[in-house]
Write a protein that holds these residues in place. Sequence first.
Motif, mmCIF file in Angstrom:
data_model
loop_
_atom_site.group_PDB
_atom_site.id
_atom_site.type_symbol
_atom_site.label_atom_id
_atom_site.label_comp_id
_atom_site.label_asym_id
_atom_site.label_seq_id
_atom_site.Cartn_x
_atom_site.Cartn_y
_atom_site.Cartn_z
ATOM 1 N N GLU A 129 0.829 -1.208 0.000
ATOM 2 C CA GLU A 129 0.000 0.000 0.000
ATOM 3 C C GLU A 129 0.866 1.262 0.000
ATOM 4 O OE1 GLU A 129 -3.387 2.160 2.794
ATOM 5 O OE2 GLU A 129 -2.747 0.126 3.280
ATOM 6 N N PHE A 130 1.889 1.269 0.844
ATOM 7 C CA PHE A 130 2.775 2.432 0.894
ATOM 8 C C PHE A 130 3.502 2.618 -0.433
ATOM 9 C CE2 PHE A 130 7.061 4.150 1.428
ATOM 10 C CZ PHE A 130 6.721 5.449 1.790
ATOM 11 N N LEU A 131 4.074 1.542 -0.970
ATOM 12 C CA LEU A 131 4.838 1.651 -2.214
ATOM 13 C C LEU A 131 3.947 2.028 -3.394
ATOM 14 C CD1 LEU A 131 7.266 -1.343 -1.667
ATOM 15 C CD2 LEU A 131 7.838 1.096 -1.571
ATOM 16 N N ALA A 132 2.711 1.551 -3.402
ATOM 17 C CA ALA A 132 1.771 1.957 -4.460
ATOM 18 C C ALA A 132 1.529 3.464 -4.386
ATOM 19 C CB ALA A 132 0.461 1.188 -4.334
ATOM 20 N N TRP A 133 1.318 3.977 -3.177
ATOM 21 C CA TRP A 133 1.145 5.426 -3.008
ATOM 22 C C TRP A 133 2.421 6.156 -3.414
ATOM 23 C CZ3 TRP A 133 3.966 8.627 0.321
ATOM 24 C CH2 TRP A 133 3.534 9.962 0.350
ATOM 25 N N LEU A 134 3.564 5.644 -2.962
ATOM 26 C CA LEU A 134 4.848 6.290 -3.225
ATOM 27 C C LEU A 134 5.099 6.445 -4.720
ATOM 28 C CD1 LEU A 134 7.482 7.304 -1.790
ATOM 29 C CD2 LEU A 134 8.392 5.010 -2.211
ATOM 30 N N TYR A 135 4.869 5.379 -5.486
ATOM 31 C CA TYR A 135 5.177 5.398 -6.921
ATOM 32 C C TYR A 135 4.059 5.950 -7.796
ATOM 33 C CZ TYR A 135 9.464 2.769 -6.155
ATOM 34 O OH TYR A 135 10.718 2.379 -5.763
ATOM 35 N N ASN A 136 2.867 6.127 -7.234
ATOM 36 C CA ASN A 136 1.744 6.592 -8.052
ATOM 37 C C ASN A 136 1.174 7.945 -7.658
ATOM 38 O OD1 ASN A 136 1.258 4.298 -9.940
ATOM 39 N ND2 ASN A 136 1.134 3.207 -7.994
ATOM 40 N N ALA A 137 1.281 8.327 -6.394
ATOM 41 C CA ALA A 137 0.609 9.554 -5.959
ATOM 42 C C ALA A 137 1.466 10.472 -5.095
ATOM 43 C CB ALA A 137 -0.664 9.186 -5.185
ATOM 44 N N SER A 138 2.613 10.033 -4.646
ATOM 45 C CA SER A 138 3.430 10.846 -3.740
ATOM 46 C C SER A 138 4.111 11.987 -4.494
ATOM 47 C CB SER A 138 4.492 9.984 -3.060
ATOM 48 O OG SER A 138 5.601 9.777 -3.918
ATOM 49 N N PRO A 139 4.614 12.972 -3.759
ATOM 50 C CA PRO A 139 5.316 14.079 -4.417
ATOM 51 C C PRO A 139 6.651 13.677 -5.052
ATOM 52 C CG PRO A 139 5.347 14.358 -2.027
ATOM 53 C CD PRO A 139 4.473 13.180 -2.316
ATOM 54 N N VAL A 140 7.123 12.459 -4.780
ATOM 55 C CA VAL A 140 8.391 11.999 -5.364
ATOM 56 C C VAL A 140 8.192 10.799 -6.292
ATOM 57 C CG1 VAL A 140 9.842 12.911 -3.516
ATOM 58 C CG2 VAL A 140 8.875 10.609 -3.298
ATOM 59 N N LYS A 141 6.981 10.605 -6.755
ATOM 60 C CA LYS A 141 6.642 9.407 -7.537
ATOM 61 C C LYS A 141 7.525 9.210 -8.769
ATOM 62 C CE LYS A 141 3.150 11.745 -10.184
ATOM 63 N NZ LYS A 141 1.811 11.919 -10.530
ATOM 64 N N ASP A 142 8.050 10.275 -9.327
ATOM 65 C CA ASP A 142 8.852 10.159 -10.548
ATOM 66 C C ASP A 142 10.353 10.070 -10.292
ATOM 67 O OD1 ASP A 142 6.545 10.314 -12.182
ATOM 68 O OD2 ASP A 142 6.564 12.498 -12.011
ATOM 69 N N THR A 143 10.775 10.259 -9.043
ATOM 70 C CA THR A 143 12.212 10.311 -8.773
ATOM 71 C C THR A 143 12.686 9.353 -7.691
ATOM 72 O OG1 THR A 143 11.867 12.105 -7.189
ATOM 73 C CG2 THR A 143 12.409 12.735 -9.466
ATOM 74 N N VAL A 144 11.800 8.792 -6.908
ATOM 75 C CA VAL A 144 12.200 8.024 -5.731
ATOM 76 C C VAL A 144 12.718 6.635 -6.092
ATOM 77 C CG1 VAL A 144 9.936 6.987 -5.234
ATOM 78 C CG2 VAL A 144 11.523 7.490 -3.348
ATOM 79 N N VAL A 145 13.648 6.164 -5.272
ATOM 80 C CA VAL A 145 14.144 4.794 -5.355
ATOM 81 C C VAL A 145 14.156 4.245 -3.927
ATOM 82 C CG1 VAL A 145 16.581 5.456 -5.201
ATOM 83 C CG2 VAL A 145 15.959 3.302 -6.274
ATOM 84 N N VAL A 146 13.849 2.956 -3.798
ATOM 85 C CA VAL A 146 13.786 2.328 -2.474
ATOM 86 C C VAL A 146 14.636 1.066 -2.466
ATOM 87 C CG1 VAL A 146 11.455 3.212 -2.052
ATOM 88 C CG2 VAL A 146 11.748 0.902 -2.973
ATOM 89 N N ASN A 147 14.946 0.610 -1.260
ATOM 90 C CA ASN A 147 15.669 -0.649 -1.116
ATOM 91 C C ASN A 147 14.682 -1.808 -1.013
ATOM 92 O OD1 ASN A 147 14.746 -0.096 1.491
ATOM 93 N ND2 ASN A 147 16.529 -0.984 2.464
ATOM 94 N N ASP A 148 15.148 -2.936 -0.517
ATOM 95 C CA ASP A 148 14.357 -4.168 -0.533
ATOM 96 C C ASP A 148 13.916 -4.650 0.845
ATOM 97 O OD1 ASP A 148 16.936 -4.696 0.273
ATOM 98 O OD2 ASP A 148 17.131 -6.555 -0.866
ATOM 99 N N ARG A 149 13.912 -3.805 1.843
ATOM 100 C CA ARG A 149 13.550 -4.230 3.204
ATOM 101 C C ARG A 149 12.145 -3.739 3.561
ATOM 102 N NH1 ARG A 149 19.130 -3.883 6.727
ATOM 103 N NH2 ARG A 149 20.402 -4.967 5.200
#
Length: 174
Positions: A129-149
């Motif tokens: 749910e968080f990652l869906a928001w992060l990559y689709n609706a957050s203010p950094v959706k076009d630039t953010v990168v995350v790790n695997d934890r």
Amino acid sequence: LSEVLRCSATRISNNFRYFVLTSKHHEGFTMWPCRTSWNWNSVDIGPKRDIIGELKDAFKGPDVHFGLYYSMFEWFHPMLIDDSKYNTTVYVDQVSFPQLIEIVSLYKPEIIWSDGDWGKSDDYWRSKEFLAWLYNASPVKDTVVVNDRWGGDTIGKHGGFLTFSDHYDPGTAS
């Protein structure tokens, strides 16, 4: 920030490509005036400053990517302890999930280094749910990168960069 730190940050910004600050570690102390961490953050006690905000501003640079390390787990948080006892998600619903949304909304990190997912699934942490928001609706959706934890079943499998587990030895991987 002090002038010395500001000058140092400017010099460092000219050489670094990214800067990742610990926003909250496993003891739960937040380095910003967190709404869900009343009286256990860097504004209410200690330096009485928004450490994340000040350092983000100090390290601004055209080629410096700002990131935040965030521990989902807190060693002694009573809600997390109760979640383990009663198979509930109160801690996630009232603390960790809102904190992740808050730091992304306030500070717009381009890197999120999640940690402290031990022994819990990505479903418990509401990671999808968080990652869906992060990559689709957050203010950094076009630039953010995350790790695997993001839950015990995601390490080494999902993320923009893989960190595997602590003490991981790639020479022993099959």
